[in-house]
Design a protein around this motif. Sequence first.
Motif, PDB file in Angstrom:
ATOM      1  N   ILE A   1       0.975  -1.199  -0.019  1.00  0.00           N
ATOM      2  CA  ILE A   1      -0.142   0.029   0.029  1.00  0.00           C
ATOM      3  C   ILE A   1       0.834   1.117  -0.053  1.00  0.00           C
ATOM      4  N   ILE A   2       1.756   1.171   0.893  1.00  0.00           N
ATOM      5  CA  ILE A   2       2.776   2.361   0.811  1.00  0.00           C
ATOM      6  C   ILE A   2       3.531   2.646  -0.485  1.00  0.00           C
ATOM      7  N   ARG A   3       3.961   1.386  -0.967  1.00  0.00           N
ATOM      8  CA  ARG A   3       4.833   1.476  -2.392  1.00  0.00           C
ATOM      9  C   ARG A   3       4.069   2.160  -3.567  1.00  0.00           C
ATOM     10  N   ASN A   4       2.625   1.793  -3.473  1.00  0.00           N
ATOM     11  CA  ASN A   4       1.880   2.147  -4.427  1.00  0.00           C
ATOM     12  C   ASN A   4       1.148   3.239  -4.275  1.00  0.00           C
ATOM     13  N   GLY A   5       1.242   3.655  -2.637  1.00  0.00           N
ATOM     14  CA  GLY A   5       0.336   4.918  -2.398  1.00  0.00           C
ATOM     15  C   GLY A   5      -1.028   4.736  -2.623  1.00  0.00           C
ATOM     16  N   SER A   6      -1.629   3.669  -2.744  1.00  0.00           N
ATOM     17  CA  SER A   6      -2.985   3.612  -2.596  1.00  0.00           C
ATOM     18  C   SER A   6      -3.390   2.254  -1.697  1.00  0.00           C
ATOM     19  N   THR A   7      -4.546   2.223  -1.166  1.00  0.00           N
ATOM     20  CA  THR A   7      -5.270   0.890  -0.561  1.00  0.00           C
ATOM     21  C   THR A   7      -5.579  -0.087  -1.503  1.00  0.00           C
ATOM     22  N   GLU A   8      -5.791   0.320  -2.887  1.00  0.00           N
ATOM     23  CA  GLU A   8      -6.272  -0.462  -4.083  1.00  0.00           C
ATOM     24  C   GLU A   8      -7.571  -1.254  -3.555  1.00  0.00           C
ATOM     25  N   MET A   9      -7.639  -2.343  -3.821  1.00  0.00           N
ATOM     26  CA  MET A   9      -8.886  -3.060  -3.568  1.00  0.00           C
ATOM     27  C   MET A   9      -8.967  -3.828  -2.107  1.00  0.00           C
ATOM     28  N   PHE A  10      -7.907  -3.610  -1.435  1.00  0.00           N
ATOM     29  CA  PHE A  10      -7.960  -4.110   0.053  1.00  0.00           C
ATOM     30  C   PHE A  10      -8.673  -3.514   0.889  1.00  0.00           C
ATOM     31  N   SER A  11      -9.443  -4.102   1.786  1.00  0.00           N
ATOM     32  CA  SER A  11     -10.435  -3.694   2.918  1.00  0.00           C
ATOM     33  C   SER A  11      -9.947  -3.490   4.074  1.00  0.00           C
ATOM     34  N   GLY A  12     -10.370  -2.331   4.596  1.00  0.00           N
ATOM     35  CA  GLY A  12      -9.925  -1.925   5.984  1.00  0.00           C
ATOM     36  C   GLY A  12     -10.815  -2.307   7.107  1.00  0.00           C
ATOM     37  N   LEU A  13     -11.920  -3.179   6.651  1.00  0.00           N
ATOM     38  CA  LEU A  13     -12.827  -3.695   7.673  1.00  0.00           C
ATOM     39  C   LEU A  13     -12.255  -4.489   8.762  1.00  0.00           C
ATOM     40  N   PRO A  14     -11.380  -5.597   8.413  1.00  0.00           N
ATOM     41  CA  PRO A  14     -10.797  -6.514   9.194  1.00  0.00           C
ATOM     42  C   PRO A  14      -9.952  -5.663  10.353  1.00  0.00           C
ATOM     43  N   TYR A  15      -9.377  -4.719   9.915  1.00  0.00           N
ATOM     44  CA  TYR A  15      -8.442  -3.807  11.053  1.00  0.00           C
ATOM     45  C   TYR A  15      -9.452  -3.286  11.984  1.00  0.00           C
ATOM     46  N   VAL A  16     -10.609  -2.796  11.598  1.00  0.00           N
ATOM     47  CA  VAL A  16     -11.714  -2.053  12.246  1.00  0.00           C
ATOM     48  C   VAL A  16     -12.272  -3.193  13.414  1.00  0.00           C
ATOM     49  N   TYR A  17     -12.733  -4.192  12.647  1.00  0.00           N
ATOM     50  CA  TYR A  17     -13.109  -5.502  13.689  1.00  0.00           C
ATOM     51  C   TYR A  17     -12.298  -6.009  14.651  1.00  0.00           C
ATOM     52  N   SER A  18     -11.033  -5.871  14.045  1.00  0.00           N
ATOM     53  CA  SER A  18     -10.110  -6.415  15.154  1.00  0.00           C
ATOM     54  C   SER A  18      -9.640  -5.498  16.234  1.00  0.00           C
ATOM     55  N   LEU A  19      -9.786  -4.155  15.822  1.00  0.00           N
ATOM     56  CA  LEU A  19      -9.676  -3.343  17.078  1.00  0.00           C
ATOM     57  C   LEU A  19     -10.645  -3.186  18.188  1.00  0.00           C
ATOM     58  N   LEU A  20     -11.847  -3.459  17.653  1.00  0.00           N
ATOM     59  CA  LEU A  20     -13.117  -3.664  18.413  1.00  0.00           C
ATOM     60  C   LEU A  20     -13.053  -4.648  19.337  1.00  0.00           C
ATOM     61  N   ASN A  21     -12.579  -6.040  18.617  1.00  0.00           N
ATOM     62  CA  ASN A  21     -12.343  -7.057  19.324  1.00  0.00           C
ATOM     63  C   ASN A  21     -11.191  -7.320  20.358  1.00  0.00           C
ATOM     64  N   CYS A  22      -9.994  -6.510  20.175  1.00  0.00           N
ATOM     65  CA  CYS A  22      -8.890  -6.470  21.119  1.00  0.00           C
ATOM     66  C   CYS A  22      -9.635  -5.674  22.197  1.00  0.00           C
ATOM     67  N   LEU A  23     -10.319  -4.578  22.145  1.00  0.00           N
ATOM     68  CA  LEU A  23     -10.542  -3.509  23.275  1.00  0.00           C
ATOM     69  C   LEU A  23     -11.873  -4.505  24.099  1.00  0.00           C
ATOM     70  N   ILE A  24     -12.719  -5.074  23.613  1.00  0.00           N
ATOM     71  CA  ILE A  24     -13.482  -5.729  24.311  1.00  0.00           C
ATOM     72  C   ILE A  24     -13.015  -6.898  24.965  1.00  0.00           C
ATOM     73  N   CYS A  25     -12.157  -7.919  24.309  1.00  0.00           N
ATOM     74  CA  CYS A  25     -11.670  -8.825  25.070  1.00  0.00           C
ATOM     75  C   CYS A  25     -10.557  -8.586  26.088  1.00  0.00           C
ATOM     76  N   LEU A  26      -9.693  -7.454  25.848  1.00  0.00           N
ATOM     77  CA  LEU A  26      -8.909  -6.768  26.607  1.00  0.00           C
ATOM     78  C   LEU A  26      -9.760  -6.661  28.133  1.00  0.00           C
ATOM     79  N   TRP A  27     -10.807  -5.728  27.833  1.00  0.00           N
ATOM     80  CA  TRP A  27     -11.705  -5.343  29.039  1.00  0.00           C
ATOM     81  C   TRP A  27     -11.958  -6.671  29.593  1.00  0.00           C
ATOM     82  N   TYR A  28     -12.303  -7.790  28.746  1.00  0.00           N
ATOM     83  CA  TYR A  28     -12.951  -8.924  29.647  1.00  0.00           C
ATOM     84  C   TYR A  28     -11.748  -9.689  30.548  1.00  0.00           C
ATOM     85  N   GLY A  29     -10.442  -9.604  30.170  1.00  0.00           N
ATOM     86  CA  GLY A  29      -9.450 -10.206  30.702  1.00  0.00           C
ATOM     87  C   GLY A  29      -9.164  -9.468  31.905  1.00  0.00           C
ATOM     88  N   THR A  30      -9.357  -8.262  32.128  1.00  0.00           N
ATOM     89  CA  THR A  30      -8.952  -7.728  33.253  1.00  0.00           C
ATOM     90  C   THR A  30      -9.782  -8.238  34.368  1.00  0.00           C
TER      91      THR A  30
END
Length: 235
Positions: free
Chosen positions: A39-68
């Motif tokens: 992405i950095i080399r081509n200067g574009s996100t092309e057809m890659f999806s950003g959704l997995p990273y957003v979902y992963s962030l929400l998952n990490c935050l909730i599971c982090l809270w569950y583990g406390t």
Amino acid sequence: MSLLGAYSISEVGKEAAGVAGNVFAFGLFLSPIPTFRRIIRNGSTEMFSGLPYVYSLLNCLICLWYGTPLISPDNLLVTTVNTIGGVFQLVYITLFLIYAEKARKVRMLGLLLAVLGIFVIILVGSLQIDDSAMRRMFVGLLSCASLISMFASPLFIIRLVIRTKSVEFMPFYLSLSTFLMSISFFLYGLVSDDTFIYVPNGIGTVLGIVQLILYFYYKSSSTENCRQPLIVSYE
């Protein structure tokens, strides 16, 4: 074997599975690096999806809270892995926002703000529950839902993979790391008898296998296509 001995073996098994899950999770967190180098080399996100990273962030935050300790006792390894994961996802989302087209950038920013807002609501709302068992059930159910969503999110590109007969947009190491991490935490949850951990990670194990099967099925037809850049410069 005495009960104490059996308990010790169980604890060792739980810790070993948890440590393995942390190690494989680190591989999972690092797996998008080739994607972002492109992405950095081509200067574009092309057809890659950003959704997995957003979902992963929400998952990490909730599971982090569950583990406390405020939610569930003796789950430090769940907290550590999701803390590291949250930092990685924020970095990836930031890079995606930098290189995405304006429309996708606005959409991703909106999703990021929505995720942070949802987490704040969950955090504040769960603290209003006085009964510790009910609080754990509330956050545990949410962590199950977010984990399943995270494991399933790469499957959104199956239509693209089947249509193009190419796995270029489904990185192998991402699928492999997902499988290894989920099976490790499946065992971790099974040994500790934590339904909120072994159920979603059991589903994640199955979904990881599906992704690997799909990858190897289409891998041969992707070999030549992967060598051709999707963005060609005529300058």
